[in-house]
Design an enzyme around this catalytic site. Structure first.
Site, short mmCIF file in Angstrom:
data_model
loop_
_atom_site.label_atom_id
_atom_site.label_comp_id
_atom_site.label_asym_id
_atom_site.label_seq_id
_atom_site.Cartn_x
_atom_site.Cartn_y
_atom_site.Cartn_z
N LYS A 107 0.86 -1.07 -0.04
CA LYS A 107 0.13 -0.13 0.08
C LYS A 107 0.94 1.22 0.03
O LYS A 107 1.97 1.41 0.15
CB LYS A 107 -0.82 0.19 1.21
CG LYS A 107 -1.67 -1.38 1.33
CD LYS A 107 -3.03 -1.03 2.37
CE LYS A 107 -3.51 -2.43 2.67
NZ LYS A 107 -4.30 -2.19 3.93
N TYR A 153 -12.57 -2.70 -2.60
CA TYR A 153 -12.88 -2.67 -1.06
C TYR A 153 -14.14 -2.83 -0.85
O TYR A 153 -15.07 -2.25 0.18
CB TYR A 153 -12.39 -1.63 -0.43
CG TYR A 153 -10.83 -1.82 0.15
CD1 TYR A 153 -10.44 -2.86 0.91
CD2 TYR A 153 -9.88 -0.81 -0.31
CE1 TYR A 153 -9.08 -3.17 1.14
CE2 TYR A 153 -8.47 -1.05 0.29
CZ TYR A 153 -8.14 -2.26 0.86
OH TYR A 153 -7.02 -2.48 1.21
N PHE A 213 -14.60 3.12 8.73
CA PHE A 213 -13.25 3.27 8.04
C PHE A 213 -13.33 3.41 6.64
O PHE A 213 -12.13 3.36 5.91
CB PHE A 213 -12.26 2.42 8.84
CG PHE A 213 -12.74 0.78 8.23
CD1 PHE A 213 -12.37 0.31 7.27
CD2 PHE A 213 -13.24 -0.01 9.33
CE1 PHE A 213 -12.33 -0.89 6.84
CE2 PHE A 213 -13.51 -1.33 8.98
CZ PHE A 213 -13.06 -1.91 7.62
N ARG A 219 -0.85 -14.84 3.85
CA ARG A 219 -1.75 -14.28 5.09
C ARG A 219 -0.68 -14.40 6.42
O ARG A 219 -0.65 -13.59 7.22
CB ARG A 219 -2.96 -14.88 5.25
CG ARG A 219 -4.00 -14.51 4.06
CD ARG A 219 -4.63 -13.61 3.95
NE ARG A 219 -5.73 -13.35 5.28
CZ ARG A 219 -6.12 -12.35 5.42
NH1 ARG A 219 -6.27 -11.11 4.60
NH2 ARG A 219 -6.95 -12.09 6.17
N THR A 248 -4.43 -7.95 10.88
CA THR A 248 -4.64 -6.87 10.31
C THR A 248 -4.05 -5.47 10.86
O THR A 248 -3.66 -4.71 10.58
CB THR A 248 -6.20 -6.76 10.19
OG1 THR A 248 -6.72 -7.74 9.37
CG2 THR A 248 -6.58 -5.22 9.33
N ARG A 290 3.51 -7.19 8.83
CA ARG A 290 2.86 -6.03 9.82
C ARG A 290 3.25 -5.82 11.15
O ARG A 290 3.56 -4.78 11.67
CB ARG A 290 1.29 -6.04 9.79
CG ARG A 290 0.69 -5.79 8.51
CD ARG A 290 -0.67 -6.33 8.46
NE ARG A 290 -1.53 -5.97 7.12
CZ ARG A 290 -2.59 -6.77 6.99
NH1 ARG A 290 -3.26 -7.86 7.75
NH2 ARG A 290 -3.38 -6.21 5.61
N ASN A 343 -1.26 -0.28 7.59
CA ASN A 343 -0.70 -1.28 7.72
C ASN A 343 0.11 -2.22 6.65
O ASN A 343 0.11 -3.43 6.52
CB ASN A 343 -1.67 -2.21 8.16
CG ASN A 343 -3.05 -2.68 7.29
OD1 ASN A 343 -2.86 -2.02 6.08
ND2 ASN A 343 -3.68 -3.30 7.47
N HIS A 369 -1.85 -5.41 1.66
CA HIS A 369 -3.07 -6.18 1.67
C HIS A 369 -2.85 -7.59 1.11
O HIS A 369 -2.25 -7.75 0.17
CB HIS A 369 -4.06 -5.57 0.77
CG HIS A 369 -5.36 -6.30 0.28
ND1 HIS A 369 -6.41 -6.30 1.14
CD2 HIS A 369 -5.48 -7.13 -0.61
CE1 HIS A 369 -7.50 -7.32 0.53
NE2 HIS A 369 -6.77 -7.48 -0.52
N GLU A 405 -10.32 -10.10 -6.86
CA GLU A 405 -9.53 -9.01 -6.65
C GLU A 405 -8.28 -8.99 -7.87
O GLU A 405 -8.16 -7.96 -8.25
CB GLU A 405 -8.75 -9.02 -5.30
CG GLU A 405 -9.61 -8.88 -3.95
CD GLU A 405 -9.01 -9.12 -2.77
OE1 GLU A 405 -7.68 -9.49 -2.92
OE2 GLU A 405 -9.62 -8.86 -1.75
P1 CMP Z 1 -6.83 -4.93 4.26
O1 CMP Z 1 -6.21 -6.17 4.63
O2 CMP Z 1 -6.28 -4.08 2.90
O3 CMP Z 1 -8.18 -4.68 4.56
C1 CMP Z 1 -9.36 -3.60 4.68
C2 CMP Z 1 -8.38 -2.42 5.46
O4 CMP Z 1 -9.19 -1.55 5.94
C3 CMP Z 1 -7.35 -2.91 6.30
O5 CMP Z 1 -6.37 -3.81 5.56
C4 CMP Z 1 -6.94 -1.71 6.92
O6 CMP Z 1 -6.09 -0.96 6.31
C5 CMP Z 1 -8.17 -0.90 6.85
N1 CMP Z 1 -8.80 -0.87 8.48
C6 CMP Z 1 -8.83 0.18 8.93
N2 CMP Z 1 -9.82 0.10 10.06
C7 CMP Z 1 -10.07 -1.17 10.09
C8 CMP Z 1 -10.80 -1.93 10.80
N3 CMP Z 1 -11.62 -1.53 12.01
N4 CMP Z 1 -11.15 -3.45 10.79
C9 CMP Z 1 -10.62 -3.96 9.44
N5 CMP Z 1 -9.75 -3.04 8.50
C10 CMP Z 1 -9.61 -1.66 8.85
#
Ligand code: CMP
Length: 146
Positions: A8, A48, A56, A84, A90, A101, A111, A114, A125
């Site tokens: 990202k 997304y 968020f 993963r 996350t 991460r 973070n 993805h 995706e």
């Molecule tokens: P990603 O794995 O890209 O999937 C969704 C993204 O939303 C996650 O990583 C974070 O960057 C972002 N995000 C921000 N807040 C939250 C949350 N509360 N729960 C999950 N994802 C979040």
């Protein structure tokens, strides 16, 4: 089996592209497509879509479209689960040290990375980022040992 990884905008801006790709290569996985790109709003919304309506969501779209990211297709045995695990939880504050991460992120908003969470997600995706012809068929020289 294929999976989608996004380094990202924070991962690109913090010059972690090489380090992150190395972790997948070192594990024995293959990079079969790679692109530095600025994501447009339409593609970000498609990627997304499952998070639409969550608190968020708007800040997530701003973040993912704010600066260039690197999109990667990774292939290899059990690549979805393995990627993963290498990526970690996350929330960077909860992710185990040794994961991407866990090593580079302190929270959930930025973070770094993805990764598709299932085969169905990967199939949804990957076409958002790559045309079929951009995903190459290649063999690692060490393939018999992996
Ligand atoms: P990603 O794995 O890209 O999937 C969704 C993204 O939303 C996650 O990583 C974070 O960057 C972002 N995000 C921000 N807040 C939250 C949350 N509360 N729960 C999950 N994802 C979040």
């Amino acid at each position: 089996m294929r999976t989608l990884v996004l380094i990202k905008p924070d991962g690109v801006a913090r010059s972690k592209v090489g380090e992150i790709i190395s972790r997948f290569e070192d594990k024995g996985l293959k990079v079969t497509a790679l692109k530095l790109m600025r994501l447009d709003k339409d593609r970000a919304e498609r990627h997304y879509a499952v998070h639409k309506g969550k608190p968020f969501y708007d800040s997530l779209l701003n973040y993912i479209t704010s600066a260039p990211l690197v999109a990667i297709v990774i292939e290899g045995n059990n690549c979805i689960d393995i990627v993963r695990k290498l990526v970690g939880a996350t929330n960077g504050a909860k992710a185990e040290p040794g994961t991407i991460r866990g090593d580079f992120s302190t929270g959930i908003d930025f973070n770094l990375i993805h990764a598709s969470d299932s085969e169905d997600s990967a199939k949804y995706e990957i076409p958002i980022f790559f045309e079929d012809r951009e995903i190459l068929s290649l063999e690692r020289a060490d393939k018999d040992w992996l």
